[in-house]
Design an enzyme around this catalytic site. Structure first.
Site, short mmCIF file in Angstrom:
data_model
loop_
_atom_site.label_atom_id
_atom_site.label_comp_id
_atom_site.label_asym_id
_atom_site.label_seq_id
_atom_site.Cartn_x
_atom_site.Cartn_y
_atom_site.Cartn_z
N SER A 1 -15.01 10.17 -19.23
CA SER A 1 -15.37 11.48 -18.70
C SER A 1 -14.24 12.49 -18.79
O SER A 1 -14.45 13.69 -18.60
CB SER A 1 -15.83 11.35 -17.24
OG SER A 1 -14.80 10.79 -16.44
N SER B 1 -3.48 -0.64 -23.10
CA SER B 1 -2.32 -1.07 -22.33
C SER B 1 -1.42 0.15 -22.12
O SER B 1 -1.90 1.24 -21.79
CB SER B 1 -1.61 -2.21 -23.06
OG SER B 1 -0.46 -2.61 -22.36
N TYR C 1 0.93 -0.69 -11.16
CA TYR C 1 0.38 -0.30 -12.46
C TYR C 1 1.04 -1.10 -13.58
O TYR C 1 0.36 -1.61 -14.49
CB TYR C 1 0.59 1.19 -12.69
CG TYR C 1 0.09 1.69 -14.02
CD1 TYR C 1 -1.27 1.96 -14.22
CD2 TYR C 1 0.96 1.90 -15.08
CE1 TYR C 1 -1.74 2.42 -15.44
CE2 TYR C 1 0.50 2.36 -16.31
CZ TYR C 1 -0.85 2.61 -16.48
OH TYR C 1 -1.31 3.07 -17.70
N LYS D 1 -0.65 -3.72 -16.43
CA LYS D 1 -0.56 -3.59 -17.88
C LYS D 1 0.14 -4.79 -18.52
O LYS D 1 -0.22 -5.20 -19.63
CB LYS D 1 0.15 -2.28 -18.26
CG LYS D 1 -0.63 -1.04 -17.87
CD LYS D 1 -2.04 -1.05 -18.47
CE LYS D 1 -2.84 0.19 -18.10
NZ LYS D 1 -4.20 0.16 -18.68
#
Length: 271
Positions: free
Chosen positions: A14, A132, A146, A150
């Site tokens: 989006s 990634s 975060y 990853k």
């Protein structure tokens, strides 16, 4: 409504990288389905069909894949782009916050991947492209949740790629660096902030804002994703943009002590 064109399903389409990726797949001749948690009222790019999807829900992931298969007859490429950022020192992030980030960034990828694999195996091919980050191979203070997500995606993707390759399916990784999106402003903020880290957090916010301002255009990442989807001889990893290439190369080649000092310098941390 089966289609003769290849079909790409892009999560988190989006805005930002996902939206540009959807556009890039249309230009490359794909039938494109882009997802978002709430797409009603949004105008998709030309040639893109929007579909509601919450990657944090088993039922939503399964239903979305089933709907794409029902409407288009196949899925040739899944781009796992949906995700959320995090900020704050580890001590400032509750376990509940960690669970939320990992549920979206890691388990969300796993949900979508498990949902499409049976279809890809049955049709004799397909590609899963997991977004990634350079932070999948490098540290970043005050973004540990975060970064952990990853790093997990890197190991998951490389391991899974070996499992499904003999069935004609590849699992590939795209590693962007800083990109001009709303990623930093939408990042999850610490729910138990501590005065001890307030100044370091302020500096981190400045560093991040500067990095995002000078970051790559999302179209740079989109180009790398489409390349990964269409390469006749795909590589496991694709870096997106010059900074990503420099960071991943430095992680491999620069001595650990030197790399560590550069991380601290870049983040304005004491030596």
């Amino acid at each position: 409504m089966a289609t003769t064109r290849p079909v790409a399903l892009v999560t988190g389409a989006s805005s930002g990288i996902g939206k540009e990726t959807a556009r890039a797949f249309v230009a490359a001749g794909f039938e494109v389905i882009g997802t978002g948690r709430k797409t009603s009222g949004l105008t998709p790019p030309a040639g893109v069909t929007y579909l509601d999807l919450d990657v944090a829900s088993d039922d939503s992931a399964t239903a979305a894949v089933a709907e794409v298969i029902d409407r288009f007859g196949r899925i040739d490429v899944l781009v796992n782009n949906a995700g959320i950022g995090s900020a704050g020192a580890v001590e400032e992030n509750s376990v509940a916050q960690a669970q939320s980030v990992l549920n979206i960034n890691v388990l969300g990828v796993m949900r979508m991947t498990k949902a499409v694999l049976p279809h890809m195996r049955a049709q004799g091919g397909g590609r899963v492209i997991n977004i990634s980050s350079v932070l999948g191979v490098a540290p970043q203070p005050f973004m540990a949740l975060y970064v952990a997500s990853k790093h997990a995606i890197e190991g998951y993707s490389e391991s899974l790629d070996h499992e499904v390759r003999e069935h004609g399916v590849r699992v590939l990784i795209v590693q962007p660096a800083y990109t001009k999106t709303s990623f930093d402003t939408n990042a999850m903020q610490p729910d138990t902030p501590l005065p001890l880290y307030a100044e370091r957090r302020r500096v981190f916010d400045e560093v991040m804002a500067e990095a995002m301002k000078d970051g790559d255009d999302p179209a740079v990442v989109a180009k790398a994703i489409v390349t990964a989807a269409t390469d006749k001889k795909p590589k496991l990893r694709y870096t997106a943009g010059p900074l990503a290439s420099r960071v991943t190369t430095a992680r491999r080649l620069v001595p650990a002590g030197t790399f560590d000092k550069q991380i601290r310098k870049n983040n304005r941390l004491p030596a």
